[in-house]
Design an enzyme around this catalytic site. Structure first.
Site, PDB file in Angstrom:
ATOM      1  N   HIS A  50       0.839  -1.204   0.000  1.00 52.48           N
ATOM      2  CA  HIS A  50       0.000   0.000   0.000  1.00 52.48           C
ATOM      3  C   HIS A  50       0.874   1.256   0.000  1.00 52.48           C
ATOM      4  O   HIS A  50       0.590   2.235  -0.684  1.00 52.48           O
ATOM      5  CB  HIS A  50      -0.887   0.044   1.252  1.00 52.48           C
ATOM      6  CG  HIS A  50      -1.835  -1.104   1.378  1.00 52.48           C
ATOM      7  ND1 HIS A  50      -1.695  -2.076   2.344  1.00 52.48           N
ATOM      8  CD2 HIS A  50      -2.944  -1.426   0.692  1.00 52.48           C
ATOM      9  CE1 HIS A  50      -2.680  -2.948   2.237  1.00 52.48           C
ATOM     10  NE2 HIS A  50      -3.459  -2.583   1.240  1.00 52.48           N
ATOM     11  N   GLY A  90      -2.788  -1.422  -7.291  1.00 54.05           N
ATOM     12  CA  GLY A  90      -1.653  -2.341  -7.374  1.00 54.05           C
ATOM     13  C   GLY A  90      -1.891  -3.407  -8.425  1.00 54.05           C
ATOM     14  O   GLY A  90      -3.005  -3.911  -8.578  1.00 54.05           O
ATOM     15  N   LYS A 123      -0.829  -6.240  -8.156  1.00 51.18           N
ATOM     16  CA  LYS A 123      -1.045  -7.496  -7.430  1.00 51.18           C
ATOM     17  C   LYS A 123      -2.448  -8.023  -7.699  1.00 51.18           C
ATOM     18  O   LYS A 123      -2.668  -9.207  -7.871  1.00 51.18           O
ATOM     19  CB  LYS A 123      -0.857  -7.243  -5.945  1.00 51.18           C
ATOM     20  CG  LYS A 123      -1.594  -8.210  -5.067  1.00 51.18           C
ATOM     21  CD  LYS A 123      -0.714  -8.782  -4.006  1.00 51.18           C
ATOM     22  CE  LYS A 123      -1.407  -9.894  -3.267  1.00 51.18           C
ATOM     23  NZ  LYS A 123      -2.590  -9.406  -2.572  1.00 51.18           N
ATOM     24  N   ASP A 124      -3.432  -7.110  -7.728  1.00 56.29           N
ATOM     25  CA  ASP A 124      -4.809  -7.491  -8.061  1.00 56.29           C
ATOM     26  C   ASP A 124      -5.011  -7.198  -9.549  1.00 56.29           C
ATOM     27  O   ASP A 124      -5.659  -6.226  -9.928  1.00 56.29           O
ATOM     28  CB  ASP A 124      -5.785  -6.709  -7.188  1.00 56.29           C
ATOM     29  CG  ASP A 124      -5.593  -7.045  -5.721  1.00 56.29           C
ATOM     30  OD1 ASP A 124      -6.067  -8.106  -5.297  1.00 56.29           O
ATOM     31  OD2 ASP A 124      -4.927  -6.275  -5.003  1.00 56.29           O
ATOM     32  N   GLN A 169      -8.553  -6.997 -11.051  1.00 54.97           N
ATOM     33  CA  GLN A 169      -9.192  -5.766 -10.565  1.00 54.97           C
ATOM     34  C   GLN A 169      -8.693  -4.566 -11.375  1.00 54.97           C
ATOM     35  O   GLN A 169      -9.468  -3.703 -11.789  1.00 54.97           O
ATOM     36  CB  GLN A 169      -8.852  -5.596  -9.087  1.00 54.97           C
ATOM     37  CG  GLN A 169      -9.163  -4.228  -8.516  1.00 54.97           C
ATOM     38  CD  GLN A 169      -8.923  -4.192  -7.013  1.00 54.97           C
ATOM     39  OE1 GLN A 169      -9.656  -4.810  -6.269  1.00 54.97           O
ATOM     40  NE2 GLN A 169      -7.899  -3.491  -6.563  1.00 54.97           N
ATOM     41  N   SER A 208       0.773  -8.800   1.398  1.00 55.09           N
ATOM     42  CA  SER A 208      -0.698  -8.857   1.448  1.00 55.09           C
ATOM     43  C   SER A 208      -1.153  -8.794   2.897  1.00 55.09           C
ATOM     44  O   SER A 208      -0.496  -9.347   3.786  1.00 55.09           O
ATOM     45  CB  SER A 208      -1.185 -10.181   0.840  1.00 55.09           C
ATOM     46  OG  SER A 208      -2.544 -10.399   1.159  1.00 55.09           O
ATOM     47  N   ARG A 236      -3.444 -10.418   3.997  1.00 54.09           N
ATOM     48  CA  ARG A 236      -3.833 -11.784   4.372  1.00 54.09           C
ATOM     49  C   ARG A 236      -2.633 -12.648   4.755  1.00 54.09           C
ATOM     50  O   ARG A 236      -2.824 -13.736   5.315  1.00 54.09           O
ATOM     51  CB  ARG A 236      -4.632 -12.431   3.250  1.00 54.09           C
ATOM     52  CG  ARG A 236      -6.004 -11.773   3.087  1.00 54.09           C
ATOM     53  CD  ARG A 236      -6.891 -12.449   2.064  1.00 54.09           C
ATOM     54  NE  ARG A 236      -8.260 -11.945   2.137  1.00 54.09           N
ATOM     55  CZ  ARG A 236      -8.827 -11.151   1.223  1.00 54.09           C
ATOM     56  NH1 ARG A 236      -8.151 -10.773   0.161  1.00 54.09           N
ATOM     57  NH2 ARG A 236     -10.074 -10.733   1.371  1.00 54.09           N
TER      58      ARG A 236
END
Ligand code: AMP
Length: 291
Positions: free
Chosen positions: A37, A151, A153-154, A157, A189, A191
């Site tokens: 982030h 990002g 990363k997604d 999206q 992440s 998560r």
């Protein structure tokens, strides 16, 4: 650090800044901030005069069996991290009833990007991308940014939001930021915090799998089947990993690719469960032009 919690307050703030001729960046997040982030925030601060970081755990992008309730929330830690990057950042942190005045389930208006949500994560997370595109639309309308940062990363999206902004002719530039990784390659992440030590030790397999595809595509491998097979064999060797998908798709349409064309941009993407924790990773790669 300034925090704004209402749509009207956010709009008024942006109107003032825009009238002063300042450019505004928006970095949408669900909080539980990490280096991934913060890379978006730093990029945003380089490109725009003012940076808004939204922190909102959006209920409509979680399925009924997903981790909405247990998703990590720590506003104090998040604001401390942001103020260490830049104390002039504005945090937009509305409550659920501010974003969905009738409650999320009673909302009648949704923003949906067709087709692109059928592939990759969309096959397994019904309604997820409709929740994402709807909330991003609401964030864009509240924050009125010149640029919004997402990002890679997604990856799905990102492709879907770019398409939404193009189709709806939003007056905003979407900027993609490369994946930030831990030292061993695992994509940062929120998560990752759920992983046990042994799961954490196995988790870089996602990175190894997509990196192997990148290398093979650059070296001229065109058969998607061979690429998928190599991702699967790397993931299967990781202890505790359960593959949800491992695919090679066209980078724009997200349609599965059979044989990669010279010069084609493709996306290799994986989703893997470690216990209840679902991790994703991907790489965008361009096939070499024909000799
Ligand atoms: P989230 O809070 O998970 O919704 O993520 C907010 C934004 O941060 C999204 O645009 C993500 O793609 C981005 N992001 C999350 N992790 C990473 C990472 N490791 N590298 C780059 N961007 C990331």
């Amino acid at each position: 650090m300034e925090m704004i919690t209402t749509v009207s307050g956010m709009q008024a703030w942006s109107d003032v800044r825009r009238a002063e001729g300042r450019t505004i960046a928006l970095v949408p997040t669900m909080g539980a901030l990490h280096e991934g982030h913060l890379a978006l925030v730093r990029r945003a601060a380089e490109r725009c005069d003012d940076v808004i970081v939204s922190i909102f755990v959006n209920p409509t992008q979680f399925g009924p069996d997903e981790d909405f309730d247990r998703y990590p929330r720590d506003m104090e830690r998040d604001t401390t991290l942001l103020s260490e990057v830049d104390s002039s950042i504005v945090v937009y942190a509305p409550g659920v009833r501010e974003v969905y005045p009738d409650g999320p389930a009673a909302s009648l208006t949704w923003v949906e990007v067709e087709r692109l949500d059928r592939h990759l994560c969309g096959q397994f997370r019904e309604g997820h991308f409709r929740g994402v595109t709807t909330v991003v639309t609401k964030l864009l309308l509240a924050c009125k940014p010149d640029e919004a940062f997402f990002g890679l990363k997604d990856a799905q999206q990102f492709v879907i939001i770019e398409r939404m902004v193009r189709d709806l002719q939003f007056d905003v530039e979407i900027v993609g930021v490369p994946i930030v990784r831990e030292e061993d390659g695992l994509a940062a992440s929120s998560r990752n915090a759920y992983l046990t030590p042994s799961q954490r030790a196995s988790a870089p397999a996602l990175f190894h799998a997509v990196r192997a595809v990148e290398r093979q595509v650059v070296e001229g491998e065109q058969r998607s089947e061979a690429l998928v097979e190599s991702m699967r064999s790397i993931l299967q060797e990781a202890e505790g990993a359960e593959i949800e998908y491992a695919e090679v798709v066209d980078a724009e349409s997200l349609e599965p690719v059979d044989r990669i064309r010279p010069g084609q941009d493709v996306l290799a993407a994986v989703a893997v469960y470690f216990g209840d924790t679902r991790l994703i990773d991907n790489v965008f790669v361009r096939a070499p032009e024909a000799a």
